[in-house]
Design a protein around this motif. Structure first.
Motif, PDB file in Angstrom:
ATOM      1  N   LEU A  36      -1.124  41.539  52.907  1.00 37.58           N
ATOM      2  CA  LEU A  36       0.190  41.084  53.368  1.00 37.58           C
ATOM      3  C   LEU A  36       1.054  42.257  53.810  1.00 37.58           C
ATOM      4  CD1 LEU A  36       2.288  38.838  53.744  1.00 37.58           C
ATOM      5  CD2 LEU A  36       2.915  39.132  51.330  1.00 37.58           C
ATOM      6  N   TYR A  40       2.605  42.904  57.503  1.00 35.27           N
ATOM      7  CA  TYR A  40       4.052  43.049  57.691  1.00 35.27           C
ATOM      8  C   TYR A  40       4.379  44.360  58.399  1.00 35.27           C
ATOM      9  CZ  TYR A  40       9.041  42.662  56.744  1.00 35.27           C
ATOM     10  OH  TYR A  40      10.408  42.560  56.877  1.00 35.27           O
ATOM     11  N   ARG A 110       1.288  35.180  53.610  1.00 39.41           N
ATOM     12  CA  ARG A 110       2.444  35.129  52.699  1.00 39.41           C
ATOM     13  C   ARG A 110       2.347  33.913  51.783  1.00 39.41           C
ATOM     14  NH1 ARG A 110       7.911  34.626  55.779  1.00 39.41           N
ATOM     15  NH2 ARG A 110       7.139  32.486  55.936  1.00 39.41           N
ATOM     16  N   PHE A 159       7.626  42.753  48.859  1.00 42.48           N
ATOM     17  CA  PHE A 159       6.163  42.709  48.898  1.00 42.48           C
ATOM     18  C   PHE A 159       5.559  43.848  48.075  1.00 42.48           C
ATOM     19  CE2 PHE A 159       6.382  40.551  53.331  1.00 42.48           C
ATOM     20  CZ  PHE A 159       6.739  39.364  52.720  1.00 42.48           C
TER      21      PHE A 159
END
Length: 200
Positions: A36, A40, A110, A159
């Motif tokens: 993730l 990102y 996500r 995150f």
């Protein structure tokens, strides 16, 4: 007619949760968090050497060698609950500010992280209840950002926080698994009579 699980079968399902199995879930969550973060960074054109602010977004008592297994589980469970709250808020803010209605690889990943985190929370909650510990409520974690760029950095920090606690969960649960194994009494192997004594 659909089969309804009895209280006995439901109890046996809960008893299957062990620190070792929960640790495996945490390891998988840590890997999915890494994916993730990479997605990102690619999405926002962030470099890998981008640093986040010092300190943690999650607030729990500090780690200590004096904590017993129940306290370690309580601390971990509380941190994971806060991580999920942060993750949900980050997703909501992203949809509010940047949402286009499209669901790509990033959005799918996500959601995968959130689902895996929820499963880990359920597992640690069961372990905590089995240890006669009380589950905790999720505190309200507010966020104040003054610009869209600050929001992007905050989401990135969220995150990172989830990734950190996934790794912490894996380590803690592995330690608890070893501790639980060592605490189990070893089964005594009955002595067999020798052939000579058997003939007497």
């Amino acid at each position: 007619m659909a089969h309804k699980p009895t209280s006995r079968s439901a109890g046996s399902d809960r008893s299957r949760t062990t620190p070792g199995r929960a640790a495996a879930v945490a390891q998988l969550l840590h890997h999915e968090c890494s994916v993730l973060l990479e997605l990102y960074r690619k999405k926002e054109s962030f470099t890998k050497d981008l640093t986040v602010a010092d300190g943690h977004l999650v607030s729990v008592p500090p780690q200590s060698s004096q904590l017993d297994d129940r306290d370690k589980l309580w601390r971990l469970h509380s941190a994971l609950l806060q991580c999920r709250s942060l993750l949900e808020r980050a997703a909501a803010r992203e949809e509010e500010e940047f949402g286009s209605g499209k669901k790509g690889e990033y959005e799918t990943q996500r959601n995968t992280v959130k689902d895996r985190l929820s499963y880990l929370i359920d597992s640690t909650g069961e372990l905590l209840r089995a240890a006669d510990g009380k589950t905790v409520s999720t505190p309200d974690l507010g966020v104040e950002v003054k610009s869209l760029f600050e929001l992007k950095l905050w989401v990135y920090r969220v995150f990172h926080e989830v990734e950190y606690w996934a790794k912490t969960a894996s380590t803690t649960l592995q330690e608890l698994s070893v501790s639980a194994t060592e605490a189990k009494p070893r089964a005594r192997i009955p002595r067999t009579r020798s052939a000579r004594s058997a003939r007497r």
